[in-house]
Motif scaffolding. Structure first.
Motif, PDB file in Angstrom:
ATOM      1  N   TYR A   1      60.785  41.862 -14.299  1.00 59.65           N
ATOM      2  CA  TYR A   1      60.453  41.951 -12.992  1.00 59.65           C
ATOM      3  C   TYR A   1      60.535  40.894 -12.473  1.00 59.65           C
ATOM      4  O   TYR A   1      60.601  41.362 -10.838  1.00 59.65           O
ATOM      5  N   ALA A   2      60.817  39.969 -12.978  1.00 64.94           N
ATOM      6  CA  ALA A   2      60.921  38.464 -11.296  1.00 64.94           C
ATOM      7  C   ALA A   2      61.831  38.660 -11.655  1.00 64.94           C
ATOM      8  O   ALA A   2      62.780  38.003 -10.485  1.00 64.94           O
ATOM      9  N   ARG A   3      62.817  39.116 -12.176  1.00 71.23           N
ATOM     10  CA  ARG A   3      64.341  39.044 -12.248  1.00 71.23           C
ATOM     11  C   ARG A   3      64.904  40.268 -11.237  1.00 71.23           C
ATOM     12  O   ARG A   3      65.753  40.005 -10.076  1.00 71.23           O
ATOM     13  N   GLU A   4      63.840  41.065 -10.642  1.00 75.56           N
ATOM     14  CA  GLU A   4      64.444  42.205 -10.445  1.00 75.56           C
ATOM     15  C   GLU A   4      63.341  41.811  -8.639  1.00 75.56           C
ATOM     16  O   GLU A   4      63.836  42.020  -7.728  1.00 75.56           O
ATOM     17  N   CYS A   5      62.398  41.697  -9.252  1.00 77.37           N
ATOM     18  CA  CYS A   5      61.947  41.072  -7.002  1.00 77.37           C
ATOM     19  C   CYS A   5      61.248  39.488  -7.168  1.00 77.37           C
ATOM     20  O   CYS A   5      60.706  39.770  -5.835  1.00 77.37           O
ATOM     21  N   ASN A   6      61.018  39.077  -7.693  1.00 82.71           N
ATOM     22  CA  ASN A   6      61.090  37.789  -7.335  1.00 82.71           C
ATOM     23  C   ASN A   6      61.483  36.669  -7.788  1.00 82.71           C
ATOM     24  O   ASN A   6      61.444  35.499  -8.972  1.00 82.71           O
ATOM     25  N   VAL A   7      62.934  36.522  -7.696  1.00 83.37           N
ATOM     26  CA  VAL A   7      63.545  35.445  -8.414  1.00 83.37           C
ATOM     27  C   VAL A   7      63.102  33.779  -8.742  1.00 83.37           C
ATOM     28  O   VAL A   7      63.339  33.504  -9.502  1.00 83.37           O
ATOM     29  N   ASP A   8      62.168  33.371  -6.988  1.00 84.43           N
ATOM     30  CA  ASP A   8      61.801  32.006  -7.713  1.00 84.43           C
ATOM     31  C   ASP A   8      60.675  32.200  -8.593  1.00 84.43           C
ATOM     32  O   ASP A   8      60.675  31.195  -9.454  1.00 84.43           O
ATOM     33  N   SER A   9      59.911  32.896  -8.503  1.00 81.05           N
ATOM     34  CA  SER A   9      58.875  33.008 -10.090  1.00 81.05           C
ATOM     35  C   SER A   9      60.215  33.071 -11.228  1.00 81.05           C
ATOM     36  O   SER A   9      59.215  32.725 -12.265  1.00 81.05           O
ATOM     37  N   LEU A  10      61.177  33.397 -10.981  1.00 79.04           N
ATOM     38  CA  LEU A  10      62.126  34.143 -12.556  1.00 79.04           C
ATOM     39  C   LEU A  10      62.638  32.714 -13.131  1.00 79.04           C
ATOM     40  O   LEU A  10      62.026  31.676 -14.050  1.00 79.04           O
ATOM     41  N   VAL A  11      62.481  32.086 -12.235  1.00 85.98           N
ATOM     42  CA  VAL A  11      62.560  30.365 -11.635  1.00 85.98           C
ATOM     43  C   VAL A  11      61.735  29.707 -12.608  1.00 85.98           C
ATOM     44  O   VAL A  11      61.444  28.614 -12.974  1.00 85.98           O
ATOM     45  N   ALA A  12      60.576  29.415 -12.067  1.00 85.33           N
ATOM     46  CA  ALA A  12      59.485  29.299 -12.745  1.00 85.33           C
ATOM     47  C   ALA A  12      58.899  28.906 -14.083  1.00 85.33           C
ATOM     48  O   ALA A  12      58.583  28.419 -13.925  1.00 85.33           O
ATOM     49  N   MET A  13      58.891  30.722 -13.953  1.00 81.04           N
ATOM     50  CA  MET A  13      58.720  31.192 -15.251  1.00 81.04           C
ATOM     51  C   MET A  13      58.637  30.290 -16.131  1.00 81.04           C
ATOM     52  O   MET A  13      59.062  29.766 -18.100  1.00 81.04           O
ATOM     53  N   ILE A  14      60.490  30.449 -16.286  1.00 76.91           N
ATOM     54  CA  ILE A  14      61.354  29.924 -17.698  1.00 76.91           C
ATOM     55  C   ILE A  14      61.175  28.699 -17.371  1.00 76.91           C
ATOM     56  O   ILE A  14      61.188  27.897 -18.095  1.00 76.91           O
ATOM     57  N   ALA A  15      61.204  27.504 -16.353  1.00 76.99           N
ATOM     58  CA  ALA A  15      60.570  26.217 -15.952  1.00 76.99           C
ATOM     59  C   ALA A  15      59.739  26.083 -17.321  1.00 76.99           C
ATOM     60  O   ALA A  15      59.321  25.369 -17.982  1.00 76.99           O
ATOM     61  N   VAL A  16      58.445  26.834 -16.652  1.00 73.02           N
ATOM     62  CA  VAL A  16      57.374  26.488 -17.306  1.00 73.02           C
ATOM     63  C   VAL A  16      57.408  26.471 -19.143  1.00 73.02           C
ATOM     64  O   VAL A  16      56.893  26.066 -19.906  1.00 73.02           O
ATOM     65  N   LEU A  17      58.146  27.621 -19.380  1.00 73.71           N
ATOM     66  CA  LEU A  17      58.790  28.001 -20.669  1.00 73.71           C
ATOM     67  C   LEU A  17      59.674  27.263 -21.295  1.00 73.71           C
ATOM     68  O   LEU A  17      58.989  26.517 -22.456  1.00 73.71           O
ATOM     69  N   CYS A  18      60.770  26.446 -20.881  1.00 71.42           N
ATOM     70  CA  CYS A  18      61.375  25.255 -21.075  1.00 71.42           C
ATOM     71  C   CYS A  18      60.366  24.092 -21.325  1.00 71.42           C
ATOM     72  O   CYS A  18      60.042  23.301 -22.668  1.00 71.42           O
ATOM     73  N   ASN A  19      59.493  23.730 -20.741  1.00 64.19           N
ATOM     74  CA  ASN A  19      58.792  22.619 -20.693  1.00 64.19           C
ATOM     75  C   ASN A  19      57.901  22.724 -21.800  1.00 64.19           C
ATOM     76  O   ASN A  19      57.722  22.065 -22.455  1.00 64.19           O
ATOM     77  N   HIS A  20      57.424  24.089 -21.709  1.00 64.63           N
ATOM     78  CA  HIS A  20      56.300  24.156 -23.259  1.00 64.63           C
ATOM     79  C   HIS A  20      56.538  23.805 -24.366  1.00 64.63           C
ATOM     80  O   HIS A  20      56.589  23.224 -25.639  1.00 64.63           O
ATOM     81  N   ARG A  21      58.101  24.741 -24.464  1.00 66.59           N
ATOM     82  CA  ARG A  21      59.313  24.309 -26.040  1.00 66.59           C
ATOM     83  C   ARG A  21      59.435  23.182 -25.888  1.00 66.59           C
ATOM     84  O   ARG A  21      59.387  22.312 -26.994  1.00 66.59           O
ATOM     85  N   ASN A  22      59.400  22.121 -25.019  1.00 64.59           N
ATOM     86  CA  ASN A  22      59.974  21.010 -25.253  1.00 64.59           C
ATOM     87  C   ASN A  22      59.141  19.922 -25.493  1.00 64.59           C
ATOM     88  O   ASN A  22      58.712  18.994 -26.116  1.00 64.59           O
ATOM     89  N   SER A  23      57.863  20.070 -24.693  1.00 58.98           N
ATOM     90  CA  SER A  23      56.408  19.400 -25.139  1.00 58.98           C
ATOM     91  C   SER A  23      56.084  20.161 -26.541  1.00 58.98           C
ATOM     92  O   SER A  23      55.583  19.286 -27.455  1.00 58.98           O
ATOM     93  N   THR A  24      56.638  21.095 -27.517  1.00 56.37           N
ATOM     94  CA  THR A  24      56.154  21.496 -28.621  1.00 56.37           C
ATOM     95  C   THR A  24      56.840  20.716 -29.792  1.00 56.37           C
ATOM     96  O   THR A  24      56.435  20.751 -31.058  1.00 56.37           O
ATOM     97  N   VAL A  25      58.178  20.533 -28.667  1.00 55.06           N
ATOM     98  CA  VAL A  25      59.159  19.865 -30.442  1.00 55.06           C
ATOM     99  C   VAL A  25      59.187  19.361 -31.344  1.00 55.06           C
ATOM    100  O   VAL A  25      58.830  18.890 -32.535  1.00 55.06           O
ATOM    101  N   PRO A  26      58.496  17.714 -30.347  1.00 53.86           N
ATOM    102  CA  PRO A  26      57.609  16.737 -31.299  1.00 53.86           C
ATOM    103  C   PRO A  26      56.539  16.938 -31.945  1.00 53.86           C
ATOM    104  O   PRO A  26      56.933  16.906 -33.190  1.00 53.86           O
TER     105      PRO A  26
END
Length: 107
Positions: free
Chosen positions: A65-90
């Protein structure tokens, strides 16, 4: 007249107006929802990152839905997911090392 209103009540109960979506789905559909709000919702303690991938009754995730309706939110969600992944790798790497050390000691 009461029977008719009861029938209406039953149909309302069966009507899944939210489409099985989560609050994240609803915000992602809204082109005016601030990206920071959506990111904050995803980062709430107790909210699993899998929420970004959960499907509603239509088969769409909040990311869809974010991809279709709210690209800024898509970018924000991807950033949160990447930050979460990076914080759990160690943490994951540390647990793997600890586990392998235990196995060596036991062997």
């Amino acid at each position: 007249a009461d029977d008719d209103s009861d029938a209406d009540d039953d149909s309302d109960a069966d009507d899944d107006s939210d489409g099985g979506g989560t609050p994240l789905h609803i915000l992602a559909k809204n082109p005016f929802a601030p990206a920071s709000t959506i990111a904050a919702l995803l980062e709430l303690k107790g909210v699993k990152m899998e929420a970004a991938f959960s499907l509603d009754n239509e088969g769409f995730s909040p990311l869809d839905y974010a991809r279709e309706c709210n690209v800024d939110s898509l970018v924000a969600m991807i950033a949160v997911l990447c930050n979460h992944r990076n914080s759990t790798v160690p943490m994951v790497q540390k647990k793997v090392v600890e586990h392998s050390k235990k196995r060596k000691i036991q062997d």
